[in-house]
Design a protein around this motif. Structure first.
Motif, PDB file in Angstrom:
ATOM      1  N   GLY A  15       0.815  -1.209   0.000  1.00 22.38           N
ATOM      2  CA  GLY A  15       0.000   0.000   0.000  1.00 22.38           C
ATOM      3  C   GLY A  15       0.838   1.243   0.000  1.00 22.38           C
ATOM      4  O   GLY A  15       2.042   1.203  -0.249  1.00 22.38           O
ATOM      5  N   GLN A  16       0.173   2.344   0.254  1.00 21.24           N
ATOM      6  CA  GLN A  16       0.862   3.629   0.291  1.00 21.24           C
ATOM      7  C   GLN A  16       0.411   4.422   1.505  1.00 21.24           C
ATOM      8  O   GLN A  16      -0.672   4.177   2.041  1.00 21.24           O
ATOM      9  N   GLU A 160     -11.530   4.321   0.224  1.00 21.65           N
ATOM     10  CA  GLU A 160     -10.569   3.243   0.053  1.00 21.65           C
ATOM     11  C   GLU A 160     -10.343   2.625   1.414  1.00 21.65           C
ATOM     12  O   GLU A 160     -10.517   3.285   2.431  1.00 21.65           O
ATOM     13  N   ARG A 183      -3.125  -1.279  -1.352  1.00 22.89           N
ATOM     14  CA  ARG A 183      -2.989  -1.345  -2.811  1.00 22.89           C
ATOM     15  C   ARG A 183      -2.422  -2.714  -3.127  1.00 22.89           C
ATOM     16  O   ARG A 183      -1.314  -3.011  -2.717  1.00 22.89           O
ATOM     17  N   THR A 184      -3.192  -3.538  -3.787  1.00 21.35           N
ATOM     18  CA  THR A 184      -2.676  -4.875  -4.069  1.00 21.35           C
ATOM     19  C   THR A 184      -2.308  -5.036  -5.542  1.00 21.35           C
ATOM     20  O   THR A 184      -2.594  -4.169  -6.346  1.00 21.35           O
TER      21      THR A 184
END
Ligand code: IMP
Ligand code: MG
Length: 184
Positions: A15-16, A160, A183-184
């Protein structure tokens, strides 16, 4: 979006970073000052919803200068592996103390559909507190299904799945000092 997560050295999912540690701390300090001013001369009870609200609660307490007490409530709305509220909210652990005639401030990690908070507000309101307000760190406003009046909001965020700073991914990663986005 800033760095990718591994740069901070924390084990975390792919992810971020959405909200950096410094930005979180700055905003929590602001909320603390605002709550201090609004509750001057009162001794509010901060009601933390377990488990997600824990990191926010402890930082918010340290940002506050007025006397206040804390209490905890655990509710279930998501099951393990689920990413959305089931709509069925259950009180798993109730407050220790009576809130009648107290100034109650609910401290919550995130408001999404609004189902959890609307249920909890109705349950607490029936106990006749002197006042009842809500402080939510994160507001996923696009997802709201039930209107809930938020008195204090840390950040409005996009729709998200987020984690860190109390929020989990299947019970892990609540320890992260930032808010991350999967985030995948
Ligand atoms: P609501 O009932 O849909 O408003 O959901 C609120 C609860 O769902 C919060 O208290 C969180 O525990 C959980 N939740 C909602 N969105 C997220 C997310 O993006 N990450 C982690 N937990 C979440
Ligand atoms: Mg929660």
């Amino acid at each position: 979006m800033a760095d990718t997560l591994h740069t901070l050295g924390y084990a975390s999912p792919a992810g971020q970073i959405l909200i950096e540690p410094e930005k979180l701390q700055e905003r929590v300090a602001e909320l603390g000052r605002q709550i201090d001013a609004d509750y001057a001369g009162k001794e509010p009870v901060l009601v933390c919803l377990l488990k997600g609200g824990v990191l926010f609660l402890t930082d918010l307490m340290r940002a506050m200068r007025i006397p206040h007490s804390i209490d905890f409530m655990a509710v279930s709305s998501y099951g393990i592996g689920a990413r959305e509220s089931t709509g069925v909210v259950r009180i798993i652990m109730d407050l220790e103390r009576d809130i009648r005639d107290k100034h109650v401030l609910i401290v919550e990690d995130i408001i999404d559909s609004g189902r959890t908070l609307s249920y909890i507000c109705a349950a607490l309101q029936s106990r006749q507190p002197a006042s009842l307000k809500i402080c939510a760190l994160l507001n996923k406003y696009e997802r709201r299904e039930i209107d809930v009046a938020l008195d204090y909001v840390g950040f409005d965020i996009p729709n998200e799945y987020v984690f860190g700073y109390g929020l989990d991914v299947d019970e892990l990663y609540r320890n992260l000092p930032f808010i991350g986005v999967l985030r995948t």
